[in-house]
Design a protein around this motif. Structure first.
Motif, PDB file in Angstrom:
ATOM      1  N   MET A   1      43.596  30.998  52.754  1.00 40.49           N
ATOM      2  CA  MET A   1      44.914  30.363  52.684  1.00 40.49           C
ATOM      3  C   MET A   1      45.075  29.694  51.319  1.00 40.49           C
ATOM      4  O   MET A   1      44.211  28.945  50.877  1.00 40.49           O
ATOM      5  N   VAL A   2      46.188  29.977  50.645  1.00 48.00           N
ATOM      6  CA  VAL A   2      46.476  29.338  49.363  1.00 48.00           C
ATOM      7  C   VAL A   2      47.317  28.109  49.613  1.00 48.00           C
ATOM      8  O   VAL A   2      48.378  28.171  50.223  1.00 48.00           O
ATOM      9  N   ARG A   3      46.851  26.935  49.159  1.00 50.72           N
ATOM     10  CA  ARG A   3      47.581  25.690  49.344  1.00 50.72           C
ATOM     11  C   ARG A   3      48.589  25.544  48.223  1.00 50.72           C
ATOM     12  O   ARG A   3      48.354  25.964  47.099  1.00 50.72           O
ATOM     13  N   THR A   4      49.713  24.938  48.519  1.00 56.13           N
ATOM     14  CA  THR A   4      50.739  24.702  47.503  1.00 56.13           C
ATOM     15  C   THR A   4      50.935  23.211  47.325  1.00 56.13           C
ATOM     16  O   THR A   4      50.833  22.428  48.258  1.00 56.13           O
ATOM     17  N   ILE A   5      51.219  22.797  46.078  1.00 63.31           N
ATOM     18  CA  ILE A   5      51.437  21.392  45.772  1.00 63.31           C
ATOM     19  C   ILE A   5      52.648  21.261  44.871  1.00 63.31           C
ATOM     20  O   ILE A   5      52.996  22.169  44.128  1.00 63.31           O
ATOM     21  N   ALA A   6      53.293  20.111  44.938  1.00 60.73           N
ATOM     22  CA  ALA A   6      54.472  19.863  44.119  1.00 60.73           C
ATOM     23  C   ALA A   6      54.077  19.746  42.653  1.00 60.73           C
ATOM     24  O   ALA A   6      53.042  19.181  42.317  1.00 60.73           O
ATOM     25  N   ALA A   7      54.914  20.266  41.754  1.00 62.19           N
ATOM     26  CA  ALA A   7      54.598  20.286  40.329  1.00 62.19           C
ATOM     27  C   ALA A   7      55.167  19.079  39.610  1.00 62.19           C
ATOM     28  O   ALA A   7      55.944  19.186  38.684  1.00 62.19           O
ATOM     29  N   VAL A   8      54.799  17.889  40.040  1.00 65.32           N
ATOM     30  CA  VAL A   8      55.189  16.672  39.325  1.00 65.32           C
ATOM     31  C   VAL A   8      54.318  16.630  38.089  1.00 65.32           C
ATOM     32  O   VAL A   8      54.763  16.736  36.974  1.00 65.32           O
ATOM     33  N   SER A   9      53.066  16.432  38.301  1.00 65.62           N
ATOM     34  CA  SER A   9      52.007  16.642  37.313  1.00 65.62           C
ATOM     35  C   SER A   9      50.978  17.376  38.134  1.00 65.62           C
ATOM     36  O   SER A   9      50.507  16.869  39.147  1.00 65.62           O
ATOM     37  N   VAL A  10      50.659  18.589  37.737  1.00 67.59           N
ATOM     38  CA  VAL A  10      49.804  19.420  38.584  1.00 67.59           C
ATOM     39  C   VAL A  10      48.456  18.747  38.833  1.00 67.59           C
ATOM     40  O   VAL A  10      47.948  18.748  39.948  1.00 67.59           O
ATOM     41  N   LEU A  14      47.325  17.538  42.498  1.00 65.11           N
ATOM     42  CA  LEU A  14      46.083  18.063  43.067  1.00 65.11           C
ATOM     43  C   LEU A  14      45.150  16.914  43.446  1.00 65.11           C
ATOM     44  O   LEU A  14      44.568  16.904  44.545  1.00 65.11           O
ATOM     45  N   ALA A  15      45.023  15.932  42.570  1.00 65.91           N
ATOM     46  CA  ALA A  15      44.174  14.770  42.871  1.00 65.91           C
ATOM     47  C   ALA A  15      44.688  14.026  44.100  1.00 65.91           C
ATOM     48  O   ALA A  15      43.904  13.593  44.955  1.00 65.91           O
ATOM     49  N   ASP A  16      46.012  13.878  44.212  1.00 66.01           N
ATOM     50  CA  ASP A  16      46.600  13.194  45.369  1.00 66.01           C
ATOM     51  C   ASP A  16      46.273  13.921  46.667  1.00 66.01           C
ATOM     52  O   ASP A  16      45.963  13.294  47.689  1.00 66.01           O
ATOM     53  N   ASP A  17      46.352  15.255  46.644  1.00 66.99           N
ATOM     54  CA  ASP A  17      46.084  16.000  47.873  1.00 66.99           C
ATOM     55  C   ASP A  17      44.602  15.939  48.232  1.00 66.99           C
ATOM     56  O   ASP A  17      44.245  15.872  49.417  1.00 66.99           O
ATOM     57  N   PRO A  28      34.468  16.027  54.460  1.00 69.04           N
ATOM     58  CA  PRO A  28      33.484  15.030  54.891  1.00 69.04           C
ATOM     59  C   PRO A  28      32.422  14.754  53.832  1.00 69.04           C
ATOM     60  O   PRO A  28      32.310  15.476  52.833  1.00 69.04           O
ATOM     61  N   SER A  29      31.649  13.721  54.054  1.00 70.75           N
ATOM     62  CA  SER A  29      30.577  13.328  53.139  1.00 70.75           C
ATOM     63  C   SER A  29      29.671  14.514  52.823  1.00 70.75           C
ATOM     64  O   SER A  29      29.276  15.266  53.718  1.00 70.75           O
ATOM     65  N   GLY A  30      29.358  14.654  51.531  1.00 67.12           N
ATOM     66  CA  GLY A  30      28.460  15.707  51.106  1.00 67.12           C
ATOM     67  C   GLY A  30      29.123  17.029  50.799  1.00 67.12           C
ATOM     68  O   GLY A  30      28.469  17.946  50.268  1.00 67.12           O
ATOM     69  N   SER A  31      30.425  17.166  51.082  1.00 66.27           N
ATOM     70  CA  SER A  31      31.120  18.433  50.830  1.00 66.27           C
ATOM     71  C   SER A  31      31.195  18.727  49.334  1.00 66.27           C
ATOM     72  O   SER A  31      31.539  17.843  48.546  1.00 66.27           O
ATOM     73  N   PRO A  32      30.883  19.957  48.912  1.00 64.99           N
ATOM     74  CA  PRO A  32      31.037  20.307  47.501  1.00 64.99           C
ATOM     75  C   PRO A  32      32.516  20.459  47.153  1.00 64.99           C
ATOM     76  O   PRO A  32      33.316  20.940  47.958  1.00 64.99           O
ATOM     77  N   VAL A  33      32.879  20.029  45.968  1.00 68.45           N
ATOM     78  CA  VAL A  33      34.255  20.188  45.475  1.00 68.45           C
ATOM     79  C   VAL A  33      34.130  20.793  44.082  1.00 68.45           C
ATOM     80  O   VAL A  33      33.944  20.083  43.093  1.00 68.45           O
ATOM     81  N   THR A  34      34.213  22.115  44.007  1.00 67.28           N
ATOM     82  CA  THR A  34      33.979  22.802  42.740  1.00 67.28           C
ATOM     83  C   THR A  34      35.284  23.267  42.106  1.00 67.28           C
ATOM     84  O   THR A  34      36.304  23.430  42.780  1.00 67.28           O
ATOM     85  N   GLU A  35      35.227  23.477  40.813  1.00 66.09           N
ATOM     86  CA  GLU A  35      36.405  23.965  40.087  1.00 66.09           C
ATOM     87  C   GLU A  35      36.851  25.314  40.640  1.00 66.09           C
ATOM     88  O   GLU A  35      38.056  25.558  40.811  1.00 66.09           O
ATOM     89  N   ALA A  39      40.471  26.021  42.345  1.00 64.66           N
ATOM     90  CA  ALA A  39      41.340  26.994  41.680  1.00 64.66           C
ATOM     91  C   ALA A  39      41.817  28.056  42.670  1.00 64.66           C
ATOM     92  O   ALA A  39      42.981  28.462  42.670  1.00 64.66           O
ATOM     93  N   GLU A  40      40.915  28.471  43.558  1.00 66.85           N
ATOM     94  CA  GLU A  40      41.273  29.488  44.556  1.00 66.85           C
ATOM     95  C   GLU A  40      42.152  28.893  45.652  1.00 66.85           C
ATOM     96  O   GLU A  40      43.169  29.480  46.040  1.00 66.85           O
ATOM     97  N   ASP A  41      41.780  27.700  46.168  1.00 67.46           N
ATOM     98  CA  ASP A  41      42.527  27.089  47.271  1.00 67.46           C
ATOM     99  C   ASP A  41      43.954  26.746  46.880  1.00 67.46           C
ATOM    100  O   ASP A  41      44.881  26.891  47.689  1.00 67.46           O
ATOM    101  N   TYR A  42      44.129  26.259  45.655  1.00 64.79           N
ATOM    102  CA  TYR A  42      45.441  25.747  45.238  1.00 64.79           C
ATOM    103  C   TYR A  42      46.171  26.665  44.254  1.00 64.79           C
ATOM    104  O   TYR A  42      47.279  26.346  43.829  1.00 64.79           O
TER     105      TYR A  42
END
Length: 221
Positions: A1-10, A14-17, A28-35, A39-42
């Motif tokens: 699933m590709v997530r969409t976000i408003a283009a105020v400041s991308v 993205l940080a807000d979401d 949850p704690s310990g989850s990896p958050v990689t570039e 990039a794929e999710d959003y």
């Protein structure tokens, strides 16, 4: 699933979401958050993902070791106790000032009503629903004393506090009815002008959450 976000400041959007997902327990704690994952999710560039990750890392919401991918922090027992201890210092000071004026902030009372209303969502399995109004209750007490500098100090803790609260509620460590009742007791002590009773109630309220979360972390190791 590709997530969409408003283009105020991308980057900011993205940080807000990502913040929303952190506080909702979706990450949850310990989850990896990689570039690459972001990039794929959003459907954004790697450079945008990197900037958002760096933003949240600076805020303490993500952590990254040398040459390692970012991860959602795994809070230690010492982290939890220090965060709650610092909260108690700042919030106790606010309660003493408010009690001296017999003042009950309307914003705190309204936030506690939203905590009560969250009970229905929690009964339906959405325990995280109480986190935001609970945080608003406590922040309202600090904001009510009208000190921009104290507010700044408290805001510097807010994101870590939310992470703690998300873990407390995500683990169903405290019942919402109990939380709302203790909030109400604090407000009643403020109205009566009893600063020490208000602080004692706050100490018990925060201490219970702190120790239950610390025990849950200990048990999960």
């Amino acid at each position: 699933m590709v997530r969409t976000i408003a283009a105020v400041s991308v980057v900011d959007a993205l940080a807000d979401d990502l913040r929303r997902r952190l506080f909702s327990g979706d990450l949850p704690s310990g989850s990896p958050v990689t570039e690459a994952l972001l990039a794929e999710d959003y459907n954004v560039s790697r450079s945008t993902s990197k900037a958002a990750i760096e933003k949240l890392t600076t805020e303490g919401l993500l952590e990254r070791g040398a040459h390692k991918s970012a991860r959602v922090p795994v809070l230690s027992i010492e982290d939890v106790r220090d965060i709650y201890r610092t909260r108690l210092r700042l919030e106790s000071s606010a309660l003493r000032e408010l009690a001296a004026e017999h003042r009950v902030p309307a914003s705190a009372a309204a936030a506690n009503e939203r905590v009560r209303q969250a009970g229905a969502a929690i009964a339906a399995g959405g325990s995280i629903a109480a986190v935001e109004p609970d945080m608003q209750f406590h922040a309202s007490l600090v904001e009510a004393i009208g000190s921009p500098r104290v507010e700044r100090m408290y805001r510097s803790l807010v994101d870590e506090v939310r992470l703690c609260m998300a873990q407390v509620q995500g683990r169903s460590l405290l019942g919402v009815e109990q939380i709302a009742a203790e909030h109400q007791e604090i407000l009643e002590h403020l109205e009566a002008g009893d600063a020490e009773a208000a602080v004692a109630c706050l100490d018990s309220h925060l201490g219970r959450a702190r120790e239950r979360l610390a025990e849950a972390i200990r048990a999960s190791r």
